[in-house]
Design a protein around this motif. Sequence first.
Motif, PDB file in Angstrom:
ATOM      1  N   GLU A  21     -16.476 -29.613   8.849  1.00 20.50           N
ATOM      2  CA  GLU A  21     -15.590 -28.912   9.779  1.00 20.50           C
ATOM      3  C   GLU A  21     -14.280 -28.506   9.103  1.00 20.50           C
ATOM      4  O   GLU A  21     -13.739 -27.421   9.366  1.00 20.50           O
ATOM      5  N   MET A  22     -13.765 -29.356   8.219  1.00 22.04           N
ATOM      6  CA  MET A  22     -12.524 -29.011   7.527  1.00 22.04           C
ATOM      7  C   MET A  22     -12.744 -27.873   6.524  1.00 22.04           C
ATOM      8  O   MET A  22     -11.868 -27.028   6.335  1.00 22.04           O
ATOM      9  N   ALA A  23     -13.893 -27.846   5.886  1.00 22.16           N
ATOM     10  CA  ALA A  23     -14.193 -26.733   4.983  1.00 22.16           C
ATOM     11  C   ALA A  23     -14.309 -25.432   5.771  1.00 22.16           C
ATOM     12  O   ALA A  23     -13.795 -24.375   5.358  1.00 22.16           O
ATOM     13  N   THR A  61     -11.723 -20.286   7.581  1.00 21.73           N
ATOM     14  CA  THR A  61     -11.302 -19.519   8.750  1.00 21.73           C
ATOM     15  C   THR A  61      -9.809 -19.211   8.691  1.00 21.73           C
ATOM     16  O   THR A  61      -9.371 -18.080   8.976  1.00 21.73           O
ATOM     17  N   PHE A  62      -9.008 -20.206   8.322  1.00 16.53           N
ATOM     18  CA  PHE A  62      -7.560 -20.022   8.227  1.00 16.53           C
ATOM     19  C   PHE A  62      -7.224 -18.863   7.297  1.00 16.53           C
ATOM     20  O   PHE A  62      -6.444 -17.966   7.647  1.00 16.53           O
ATOM     21  N   TYR A  63      -7.790 -18.876   6.108  1.00 17.31           N
ATOM     22  CA  TYR A  63      -7.445 -17.835   5.132  1.00 17.31           C
ATOM     23  C   TYR A  63      -8.002 -16.470   5.546  1.00 17.31           C
ATOM     24  O   TYR A  63      -7.345 -15.438   5.397  1.00 17.31           O
ATOM     25  N   HIS A  64      -9.226 -16.464   6.053  1.00 21.71           N
ATOM     26  CA  HIS A  64      -9.837 -15.197   6.448  1.00 21.71           C
ATOM     27  C   HIS A  64      -9.009 -14.512   7.538  1.00 21.71           C
ATOM     28  O   HIS A  64      -8.796 -13.289   7.491  1.00 21.71           O
ATOM     29  N   LEU A  98       3.708 -21.348   4.430  1.00 19.49           N
ATOM     30  CA  LEU A  98       2.245 -21.277   4.477  1.00 19.49           C
ATOM     31  C   LEU A  98       1.629 -22.669   4.427  1.00 19.49           C
ATOM     32  O   LEU A  98       0.684 -22.971   5.178  1.00 19.49           O
ATOM     33  N   ALA A  99       2.129 -23.527   3.550  1.00 12.13           N
ATOM     34  CA  ALA A  99       1.575 -24.872   3.425  1.00 12.13           C
ATOM     35  C   ALA A  99       1.712 -25.649   4.734  1.00 12.13           C
ATOM     36  O   ALA A  99       0.779 -26.340   5.165  1.00 12.13           O
ATOM     37  N   LYS A 113      -0.948 -27.863   9.592  1.00 11.76           N
ATOM     38  CA  LYS A 113      -0.940 -27.976  11.048  1.00 11.76           C
ATOM     39  C   LYS A 113      -2.207 -27.354  11.641  1.00 11.76           C
ATOM     40  O   LYS A 113      -2.777 -27.874  12.617  1.00 11.76           O
ATOM     41  N   TYR A 114      -2.667 -26.260  11.062  1.00 11.32           N
ATOM     42  CA  TYR A 114      -3.899 -25.624  11.535  1.00 11.32           C
ATOM     43  C   TYR A 114      -5.093 -26.560  11.363  1.00 11.32           C
ATOM     44  O   TYR A 114      -5.913 -26.724  12.279  1.00 11.32           O
ATOM     45  N   LEU A 115      -5.201 -27.172  10.194  1.00  6.24           N
ATOM     46  CA  LEU A 115      -6.350 -28.041   9.925  1.00  6.24           C
ATOM     47  C   LEU A 115      -6.369 -29.264  10.830  1.00  6.24           C
ATOM     48  O   LEU A 115      -7.425 -29.651  11.352  1.00  6.24           O
TER      49      LEU A 115
END
Length: 467
Positions: A145-147, A152-155, A266-267, A272-274
């Motif tokens: 799920e984290m992968a 998804t975050f970057y896309h 960004l970091a 926070k997104y993950l």
Amino acid sequence: MLTHTDIKKLTGLTLGEGESRPVQIKGWVRTKRGNKQVAFIAVNDGSCVASIQVVADLNAPAFPEDLMKRITTGACLCVDGRLVPSMGKGQTVEIQADKIEVLGEADPETYPLQKKGHSLEFLREIAHLRPRTNTFGAVLRLRHEMAYALHTFYHERGFYYLHTPLITASDCEGAGEMFQVTTLPLEQLPMKDGKIDYSKDFFGRQASLTVSGQLEGELGAMALSKIYTFGPTFRAENSNTPRHLAEFWMNEPEMAFYEIEDNMDLAEEFLKYLTAYALEHCGDDLRFLNDMYDKELINRLESVQNTRFERLTYTQAVDILKSSGAKFEFKVDWGVDLQSEHERYLVERHFKRPVILTDYPKDIKAFYMKQNDDGKTVRGMDVLFPQIGEIIGGSQREENLDKLQRRIQELHIPDKDMWWYLDTRRFGSAPHSGFGLGFERLLLFITGMTNIRDVIPFPRYPQNAEF
């Protein structure tokens, strides 16, 4: 004809009184109990942490004694039956079995996972079977799920996934602790002038497994603006600690036109997104790990969502540590690299929130970091997390050719090995930044596990590469 259904699609269902539906499941036996009249078999297929209870009426011709003897812990089954409301506690539905087929037997005399409560140390010795346990099922699902969340975050933010090489002739960190790749006969190495003659090797030169995809990632950013890498990296560091692996996964975004402040933003957004993704999509596995291993796990993940990361310079951090009155194993002084105990003091005791440190001494950081005007520090940044210490390391990169060349010469890095990297500063150089996330470090935080060997399927560390 029935087709099998993942157990995770069944365990949360609620059926009305007297309602049933035909169902087929396939999975592995966790437990079997009962009496001469009925057997209760818990089956898990790895799709979720929960098992589903299969009820077999032992008076039915479909379940002769010789069949039931073959149904032991670890055996693989195919079960056809009816999904019905459960009268038992802890489950809403169960399966009344009509037919059970044993797809694969497990000898109860030799199957290593007969009992509950095996230590994590023992399970590392049987890494080929430990995914069958609830603990490692949960960890591996969270890893997936984290992968997925990472991509998804970057896309969603317009980044491009760049596949950087695993085999390299450069040492990104300047550490020299790399695994060599060769086809030369080790029993009789070709020599020339007292040295190994690598011209006879596959690549015609010395080659190693990569320690980072960053340098190649920078090349991509100088054309595509925003890229990220995600793949295995290798460090031949003879370190037997709970925080080190010889093979691990790294995520490294590189962004043209980003300065250090953009990099920090960004970091923070990324982490926070993950953590938010894990809380939203992985509740059952997180609750299991929270209850079994770390009672503060979910609270810690939620705390990341609700707080701003503290930002300060390395110099400010050293002043705080020196005046803290705390007793550290390693002495704190300006110019030394901070140890995990120092990082965790800042996060867990002083600020009580994640911390981003910037402006490190030039002499303890890599050659590619942008130099500040003071001539002593660079625009490096480390993100520090509770329980973990450093989880992200990054910097604004030095885009000035003259400064970069001088730094390379100071560190005695051969120019001939870096010509391609320096070319990006000759032809259309631009301010750019990036960072590296150790994926297993992230998973330590997400899962609450304490040993990095327990968040990767098949850990590689000194004296261990069996599975």
